[in-house]
Design an enzyme around this catalytic site. Structure first.
Site, PDB file in Angstrom:
ATOM      1  CE  LYS A 211      -5.907   1.926  -0.112  1.00  0.00           C
ATOM      2  NZ  LYS A 211      -6.298   1.898   1.321  1.00  0.00           N
TER       3      LYS A 211
ATOM      4  CE1 TYR B 212      -2.900   3.160   0.935  1.00  0.00           C
ATOM      5  CE2 TYR B 212      -2.976   2.424   3.209  1.00  0.00           C
ATOM      6  CZ  TYR B 212      -3.324   3.339   2.237  1.00  0.00           C
ATOM      7  OH  TYR B 212      -4.101   4.424   2.567  1.00  0.00           O
TER       8      TYR B 212
END
Lengths: 299, 299, 299, 299
Positions: free
Chosen positions: C165, C136
């Site tokens: 992400k 992420y």
């Protein structure tokens, strides 16, 4: 070897008359006012001089008028800020013809330039005359950002490029120029808001339009730091800082012309789309000048 | 009224032993080494002290050990950098209990904080003890950027918030704090790379981990500027600048621990994910220290 | 091989009761509300879940409660955002123990991390369990910025790191991930304000707290783009955009909790220094929800 | 009411002959090549056309030649990028005289402009002719950044300002223009690297020099998104993305002229200080074009 300029390099605005052309009389008055401010040199047709907004013919006229008015009392520097190399070379030759002492050259970009492109731009200008050149970095207005390493390389590889003017406002750049050249390349501060610190860091001079409004205060600040009187230097710097910041934030042509009018030395309006200073800001500037007891400029 | 600290606020690293915990013996050696550098104060558990990487228990242990080791020889400042107000208040109370002299408080954000949120964070910490507080701005590490106006407001409205540490590296902020308070609020420079200029601009002190490696050179720089010896101050500054820049660019815990090991004062590795300095950089640091004739730290 | 999640990854807030602790009842209600929004997965203890503000014990409680409440109806992702590798590994192991399906891992920096440091941080977490990991990137909140090249390298070199992400809000990053992996690495959009475009660009899903307030509208937007109904997708996107922007600009915990209260699903206040939404903004949010005919959340 | 242009607005380069002047023959070939790319309009003397590097006389020659060559086959837009209002007005009048269909106007700054200054600049140009105007925002090259609010105000308050070209590369700006005008003001994407997404977001067209090298691929991308064939649109976009990025990163005149030469349609070198594309980059561009099976341009 070129004599190194130490102290204030003062920048006049370019006055316009009501019909929009250069106002020769006001131009001479603005120049005489600067000559009283204890400058080490005067630089015509820089950012403050609205150089970018002039036609080629106006630029030539302004350069010639500047050299004639100063008449050898201090060195005259002429600013060259052109998008094409051909136009920059032509201006350099003209400045040499009319008797200017030095060129201050800033590359201007529409399309981002590589270092090879910038280098050849300087090389072509340097080859066009024997005048010493100050390489000028001001990414904020020109769109070109030259690193300290590159600026030092320009000075090392091009004989007549001998000085650096740094206006990025980044102390690290000045430190780097000093370190990379063991203090041998004179550098000049072009960021008004950090003049005290740049002089402390070893700048050979301070390029500024502030003397238009502040007379010899910038020159005194320079001398106080040189003399080690840091307490009085600091006090003077904080006193004039509001004006130094104001003229940069509001744009030099706009604010300096407004300030000159307040001092009884009208220099006309900046050229559209630039507008005269709005009234609220004019009031603020008047208060700043009053607080400093700035007097009317002599006729 | 709190006595104003003038000069160097020295920042120790927090040494870890091979098993990863705080190494008490090395902690004391690092502290004694700093005490020999002519500091005006010592600040434990700041950024350099890997405060953010410690468990709460370790933090308390480090604070206590710091106060005990200094034993009143200079004032002790304790750093507080917490995401939640509750945790910050608890640490403030603990620092008071163990006899610290001052708190240095930096808000930390995950979610961006409003000024009302930051103000109440400081107010809660201020209400928790009677210790004087240095409000600390360092947007680069904390993610919170407090304007000069807001920092001055903190000092004006919260009785025990009396000092400002500025680490944003922006001279304009220092100028603004000086102007907004008419020079009355002591501010401290936290940006190593512009120490010369910050002192010239009137900083009351310089918060730095550099004395771990440079002994009393930072203190001498401070004194030279105060004495108006700008030429020697500038020379000393440019001499130590490579080290000042190196330790900031490479991260203080990583680089200072490497430098201490080079000086014969091992302080262990930084805590993972931080890694020890890579070999090429360790060599460069060794060369910088050798060029300055930095000697081994006394046992 | 892990099944690829396609669609909405929904993020609950973490409700607190009046005494400041986690409110289990409200936690379950918030989760049930999200489960009705057609999510492809639910991610607990992310940015929206105030993960950074929780004690370790609270974090474990929240993770466990999340897994229990979802009870297998959709995959459960647990967020890990820790400064030290040791703490991140411990949380990864705990998440595995309690039956989470996936980890979402973001490195957090106080001191800037090198790629070698970030890589080993991920490697240690990956080695600690067999759970698939979503790497992420959210430089705005975490202070760590991972390039597309580095993110793709993480997926290639660490077996269980399988998804990315991207919350930097930079379309170029998504394009680069797509090109570097020939479309083979599933990437998820974490930037609400460009959800339409990220899905058009090929994002496998959209990680968002918006379903707390907007129910299945985000899921419908995802489906409309997939179906090529760009006209209706665009209309829906522009309809919900004011809410998408509002909850990001004002901070997710603050705004989403305010919005849930407006929907009759009180989730308490965010944890200090974070404050409840100011009244003027609460009104604005109420208007946005009314304009969209958002209904009270079911009990 | 002006007919809204929907689709590709194609930008030719301005070819120079070996002696440095405009090469009329090549100019016509470049234009004919663009006319085969299914453009909705052709825009002469934009950024790609090295407008900023031309003398006033060259600019007039280029504009006239453009109108003559297109000869009504598609609408002709002429770019105006001037520092002074007077020069911009003169060019607008000339464009009207020679039969151009629309003006694309970008303000250029040396000194930062206030919104009042920019507004009056547009107002003066709008008053000079009855041609419809596309207000063009490209802070990266022009140094002027106009907010969506300001751009929408220009369209609302100045009758002939009817379209907006956004090249800042910020999706939020497009979203804001759409929301502020309820979708009523046509906006055009000028950021090649996000063409897919801008069209998805509702752009009426895409202003691009890419058809010089990519023929009708940009037009097909536009049509595929309009038709809701998001899968094929995405595939085509990712195929051409390396070229789209390459020509922007390397500067449009430099790269597009190199690419045209590769296609057998030589357009000379860009004007110094701009240099021809370096060999390594020319190779890379050749590979990109080969991978796309771009064919030689028809004579």
């Amino acid at each position: 070897m070129t004599k190194v300029i130490r102290g204030i390099v003062a920048y006049p605005v370019t006055p316009f008359s009501a019909d929009g052309g250069i106002d020769d009389g006001a131009f001479r008055c603005v120049t005489e006012n600067l000559l009283r401010s204890q400058p080490a040199a005067i630089a015509f047709l820089g950012s403050a001089g609205e150089s970018a907004y002039l036609t080629e013919e106006e630029w030539r006229h302004g350069a010639r008028l500047g050299v004639e008015t100063v008449a050898g009392r201090v060195p005259v520097i002429v600013g060259i800020a052109e998008l094409t190399t051909a136009a920059a070379v032509a201006k350099a030759r003209y400045a040499r013809e009319i008797g200017a002492d030095m060129l201050m050259v800033i590359p201007v970009s529409y399309w981002k330039l590589t270092e090879a492109e910038i280098f050849d731009h300087y090389a072509a200008i340097a080859a066009a005359t024997d005048l010493p050149i100050m390489a000028y970095n001001n990414p904020g207005t020109s769109g070109v950002d030259m690193s300290p390493e590159f600026l030092v390389r320009l000075v090392r590889e091009l004989d007549t490029v001998r000085f650096i003017k740094e206006s990025s406002g980044d102390l690290n750049r000045m430190h780097a120029i000093h370190k990379l050249s063991d203090g041998a390349i004179p550098f000049y501060n072009g960021a008004n808001h950090m003049a005290l610190e740049a002089i402390a860091a070893g700048a050979s001079g301070w390029c500024t339009a502030a003397p238009n409004l502040l007379d010899d205060r910038p020159a005194r600040l320079f001398d106080l730091v040189q003399a080690g009187d840091i307490v009085r230097a600091r006090a003077l710097f904080y006193d004039i800082l509001p004006v130094l910041r104001f003229i940069v934030v509001g744009g030099l042509p706009t604010t300096v012309k407004a300030g000159l009018a307040l001092r009884g030395l009208p220099a006309g309006a900046p050229r559209p789309p630039l507008k005269p200073l709005v009234e609220a800001d004019r009031q603020k500037l008047a208060e700043f000048l009053a607080a400093l007891r700035v007097e009317p400029a002599a006729a």
